[in-house]
Design an enzyme around this catalytic site. Structure first.
Site, PDB file in Angstrom:
ATOM      1  N   ASN A  12      59.913  62.802  58.628  1.00  0.00           N
ATOM      2  CA  ASN A  12      60.836  61.954  59.386  1.00  0.00           C
ATOM      3  C   ASN A  12      62.212  61.821  58.732  1.00  0.00           C
ATOM      4  O   ASN A  12      63.075  61.115  59.250  1.00  0.00           O
ATOM      5  CB  ASN A  12      60.227  60.571  59.649  1.00  0.00           C
ATOM      6  CG  ASN A  12      59.981  59.788  58.385  1.00  0.00           C
ATOM      7  OD1 ASN A  12      60.010  60.339  57.283  1.00  0.00           O
ATOM      8  ND2 ASN A  12      59.727  58.502  58.512  1.00  0.00           N
ATOM      9  N   CYS A  13      62.441  62.504  57.624  1.00  0.00           N
ATOM     10  CA  CYS A  13      63.746  62.510  56.956  1.00  0.00           C
ATOM     11  C   CYS A  13      64.722  63.349  57.795  1.00  0.00           C
ATOM     12  O   CYS A  13      64.428  64.504  58.134  1.00  0.00           O
ATOM     13  CB  CYS A  13      63.596  63.100  55.550  1.00  0.00           C
ATOM     14  SG  CYS A  13      65.156  63.444  54.723  1.00  0.00           S
ATOM     15  N   ASP A  14      65.877  62.788  58.128  1.00  0.00           N
ATOM     16  CA  ASP A  14      66.852  63.504  58.953  1.00  0.00           C
ATOM     17  C   ASP A  14      67.312  64.808  58.318  1.00  0.00           C
ATOM     18  O   ASP A  14      67.476  65.814  59.004  1.00  0.00           O
ATOM     19  CB  ASP A  14      68.070  62.624  59.243  1.00  0.00           C
ATOM     20  CG  ASP A  14      67.759  61.498  60.219  1.00  0.00           C
ATOM     21  OD1 ASP A  14      66.749  61.593  60.950  1.00  0.00           O
ATOM     22  OD2 ASP A  14      68.528  60.511  60.237  1.00  0.00           O
ATOM     23  N   LYS A  17      64.598  67.363  58.718  1.00  0.00           N
ATOM     24  CA  LYS A  17      64.573  67.824  60.116  1.00  0.00           C
ATOM     25  C   LYS A  17      65.660  68.866  60.361  1.00  0.00           C
ATOM     26  O   LYS A  17      65.408  69.905  60.975  1.00  0.00           O
ATOM     27  CB  LYS A  17      64.773  66.648  61.080  1.00  0.00           C
ATOM     28  CG  LYS A  17      63.597  65.727  61.186  1.00  0.00           C
ATOM     29  CD  LYS A  17      63.937  64.578  62.124  1.00  0.00           C
ATOM     30  CE  LYS A  17      62.859  63.524  62.145  1.00  0.00           C
ATOM     31  NZ  LYS A  17      63.235  62.375  63.004  1.00  0.00           N
TER      32      LYS A  17
END
Length: 125
Positions: A12-14, A17
């Site tokens: 879920n780390c931008d 991603k």
């Protein structure tokens, strides 16, 4: 030459991603290692700190670091204390960590930390 990478991070780390999408767009084979589910392999942590230094690996700007009390932060002052924190709190690792394999122009097994599209473009050709 074909590029294979192992990308370590949190799904879920931008930044993770963006990195995964960038690699997928270029057809790079990626094995994803989820710190949250799989932990931090101690032998890899040693290799990363040897390659890039514990200071670069430790994310002092991230939420995990900022949530630590001042005593816990002050206790991180060398490679051993950083390794203990990063093992216990993998979210404190700057992401993504990438191990590059069979990359033209780069040593096999080279390690990078963070998402750097210009550098990565050189690595994947």
């Amino acid at each position: 030459m074909t590029t294979f990478v192992t990308l370590y991070g949190i799904p879920n780390c931008d930044t993770v991603k963006k990195a995964r999408a960038w690699l997928a767009e270029r057809g790079v084979d990626v094995v994803f290692h989820d710190f949250k589910k799989q932990g931090v392999p101690p032998e890899h942590l040693r290799r990363w700190t040897n390659a890039v230094g514990w200071e670069k690996l430790l994310n002092r700007q991230g939420t995990t670091w900022r949530k630590l009390d001042a005593t816990a932060q002050a206790a991180v002052h060398d490679e051993a204390s950083a390794a203990a924190l990063l093992t216990a709190q993998p979210s404190a690792i700057r992401r993504p960590v990438v191990e590059w394999r069979q990359v033209a122009g780069a040593a096999d097994g080279e390690v990078t930390v963070g998402f750097a599209p210009d550098d990565w473009a050189r690595r994947v050709g």
